[in-house]
Design a protein around this motif. Structure first.
Motif, PDB file in Angstrom:
ATOM      1  N   ASN A 112     -10.579   3.539  15.424  1.00  0.00           N
ATOM      2  CA  ASN A 112      -9.531   2.996  14.420  1.00  0.00           C
ATOM      3  C   ASN A 112     -10.164   1.523  14.917  1.00  0.00           C
ATOM      4  N   SER A 113     -10.683   0.839  15.151  1.00  0.00           N
ATOM      5  CA  SER A 113     -11.371  -0.587  14.455  1.00  0.00           C
ATOM      6  C   SER A 113     -11.926  -0.973  13.524  1.00  0.00           C
ATOM      7  N   GLY A 114     -11.345  -2.042  12.803  1.00  0.00           N
ATOM      8  CA  GLY A 114     -12.053  -2.684  12.002  1.00  0.00           C
ATOM      9  C   GLY A 114     -10.710  -3.588  10.818  1.00  0.00           C
ATOM     10  N   VAL A 115     -11.947  -3.726   9.363  1.00  0.00           N
ATOM     11  CA  VAL A 115     -10.887  -4.348   9.068  1.00  0.00           C
ATOM     12  C   VAL A 115     -11.429  -3.327   7.758  1.00  0.00           C
ATOM     13  N   TYR A 116      -9.875  -3.663   7.054  1.00  0.00           N
ATOM     14  CA  TYR A 116      -9.600  -2.539   6.024  1.00  0.00           C
ATOM     15  C   TYR A 116      -9.253  -3.457   4.907  1.00  0.00           C
ATOM     16  N   PRO A 117      -9.364  -2.636   3.738  1.00  0.00           N
ATOM     17  CA  PRO A 117      -8.887  -3.606   2.490  1.00  0.00           C
ATOM     18  C   PRO A 117      -6.903  -3.173   2.575  1.00  0.00           C
ATOM     19  N   LEU A 118      -6.469  -4.203   1.810  1.00  0.00           N
ATOM     20  CA  LEU A 118      -5.321  -4.509   1.318  1.00  0.00           C
ATOM     21  C   LEU A 118      -5.021  -4.227  -0.183  1.00  0.00           C
ATOM     22  N   LEU A 119      -4.587  -3.853  -0.718  1.00  0.00           N
ATOM     23  CA  LEU A 119      -4.770  -3.353  -1.983  1.00  0.00           C
ATOM     24  C   LEU A 119      -3.701  -2.168  -2.272  1.00  0.00           C
ATOM     25  N   ASP A 120      -2.373  -3.397  -2.914  1.00  0.00           N
ATOM     26  CA  ASP A 120      -0.849  -2.313  -3.237  1.00  0.00           C
ATOM     27  C   ASP A 120      -0.487  -2.310  -4.623  1.00  0.00           C
ATOM     28  N   ALA A 121      -0.268  -1.851  -5.359  1.00  0.00           N
ATOM     29  CA  ALA A 121       0.995  -2.400  -6.908  1.00  0.00           C
ATOM     30  C   ALA A 121       2.569  -1.829  -6.358  1.00  0.00           C
ATOM     31  N   GLY A 122       3.632  -2.309  -6.721  1.00  0.00           N
ATOM     32  CA  GLY A 122       4.129  -1.459  -6.662  1.00  0.00           C
ATOM     33  C   GLY A 122       5.912  -2.376  -7.295  1.00  0.00           C
ATOM     34  N   TYR A 123       7.290  -2.112  -6.748  1.00  0.00           N
ATOM     35  CA  TYR A 123       7.859  -2.396  -7.197  1.00  0.00           C
ATOM     36  C   TYR A 123       8.255  -2.760  -6.505  1.00  0.00           C
ATOM     37  N   ARG A 124       9.210  -4.646  -6.652  1.00  0.00           N
ATOM     38  CA  ARG A 124      10.097  -5.233  -5.643  1.00  0.00           C
ATOM     39  C   ARG A 124      11.523  -5.994  -6.064  1.00  0.00           C
ATOM     40  N   SER A 178      16.593 -16.570  -5.521  1.00  0.00           N
ATOM     41  CA  SER A 178      17.768 -17.789  -5.063  1.00  0.00           C
ATOM     42  C   SER A 178      17.431 -16.474  -3.620  1.00  0.00           C
ATOM     43  N   GLY A 179      17.134 -15.471  -2.861  1.00  0.00           N
ATOM     44  CA  GLY A 179      17.212 -15.579  -1.664  1.00  0.00           C
ATOM     45  C   GLY A 179      18.079 -14.429  -0.757  1.00  0.00           C
ATOM     46  N   GLY A 180      17.692 -13.688  -0.291  1.00  0.00           N
ATOM     47  CA  GLY A 180      18.782 -12.277   0.440  1.00  0.00           C
ATOM     48  C   GLY A 180      17.764 -11.095   0.773  1.00  0.00           C
ATOM     49  N   PHE A 181      18.900 -10.233   0.280  1.00  0.00           N
ATOM     50  CA  PHE A 181      17.740  -8.602   0.703  1.00  0.00           C
ATOM     51  C   PHE A 181      16.448  -9.046   0.235  1.00  0.00           C
ATOM     52  N   VAL A 182      15.378  -8.107   0.696  1.00  0.00           N
ATOM     53  CA  VAL A 182      14.168  -8.146  -0.314  1.00  0.00           C
ATOM     54  C   VAL A 182      14.016  -6.033  -0.204  1.00  0.00           C
ATOM     55  N   PHE A 183      13.667  -5.224  -1.602  1.00  0.00           N
ATOM     56  CA  PHE A 183      13.303  -4.140  -1.076  1.00  0.00           C
ATOM     57  C   PHE A 183      12.219  -3.795  -1.823  1.00  0.00           C
ATOM     58  N   LYS A 184      10.610  -3.578  -1.195  1.00  0.00           N
ATOM     59  CA  LYS A 184       9.875  -2.992  -1.694  1.00  0.00           C
ATOM     60  C   LYS A 184       9.610  -1.251  -1.705  1.00  0.00           C
ATOM     61  N   ALA A 185       8.647  -0.874  -3.214  1.00  0.00           N
ATOM     62  CA  ALA A 185       8.268   0.918  -2.643  1.00  0.00           C
ATOM     63  C   ALA A 185       7.077  -0.122  -3.494  1.00  0.00           C
ATOM     64  N   LYS A 186       5.714   0.367  -2.637  1.00  0.00           N
ATOM     65  CA  LYS A 186       4.410   0.351  -2.585  1.00  0.00           C
ATOM     66  C   LYS A 186       3.100   1.674  -3.069  1.00  0.00           C
TER      67      LYS A 186
END
Length: 167
Positions: free
Chosen positions: A128-140, A145-153
């Motif tokens: 499982n070793s290696g460098v994996y690309p990270l490319l995500d798109a989604g809703y946040r 002002s801050g507080g709760f964070v929810f993400k779907a990607k």
């Protein structure tokens, strides 16, 4: 006072009162607009999970880099574990770290999010070793002002969600 002078004084008083009311009203609108375009909170932390060819669970820290009129940029660092299923229905996993940039659009509570970076995994079995690309798109969902964070990607490494807190 004579009638014309009373009318003139009343007219000046009405104009002054109207000007004062308009000033207060416009100041209220300006305050509301400045609150709507408030910069984002500078920091956020969240737990992020993903499932695809394999999966990952990571704890992430984001720091505000730039907050523009329509686009906000964050730098992101994280640590976690990546895993994948092997051909013999076994699970190979290893610890890893990630570095990425996050772009959010808009200034309200609902945002389009785009992430790009790398996830580096170190596996003792080398499966499982290696460098994996990270490319995500989604809703946040995140209040500026801050507080709760929810993400779907959805992205190269699969689909996922994240929960956290911005401050």
């Amino acid at each position: 006072m004579t009638k014309p002078r009373q009318k003139k004084a009343l007219s000046i008083l009405n104009k002054t009162a109207l000007t004062l009311l308009l000033s207060i009203f416009c100041h209220g609108i300006a305050q509301a607009q400045s609150n709507d375009t408030k910069d984002f909170s500078k920091n956020s932390v969240y737990l992020d999970t993903g499932l695809g060819y394999g999966g990952q669970v990571s704890f992430n820290y984001e720091r505000l880099i730039s907050s523009g009129e329509k686009v906000t940029w964050f730098g992101r660092l994280g640590v976690g574990v990546a895993y994948k299923w092997t051909s013999d229905d076994d699970v190979s996993s290893g610890p890893g770290g990630l570095a990425a940039m996050t772009m959010l659009t808009g200034k309200g509570n609902n945002h389009f999010e785009l992430n790009a970076g790398t996830f580096i995994v170190s596996d003792a079995d080398e499966d499982n070793s290696g460098v994996y690309p990270l490319l995500d798109a989604g809703y946040r969902y995140q209040k500026p002002s801050g507080g709760f964070v929810f993400k779907a990607k959805i992205g190269i490494l699969g689909v996922g969600i994240g929960l956290g807190y911005a401050f």
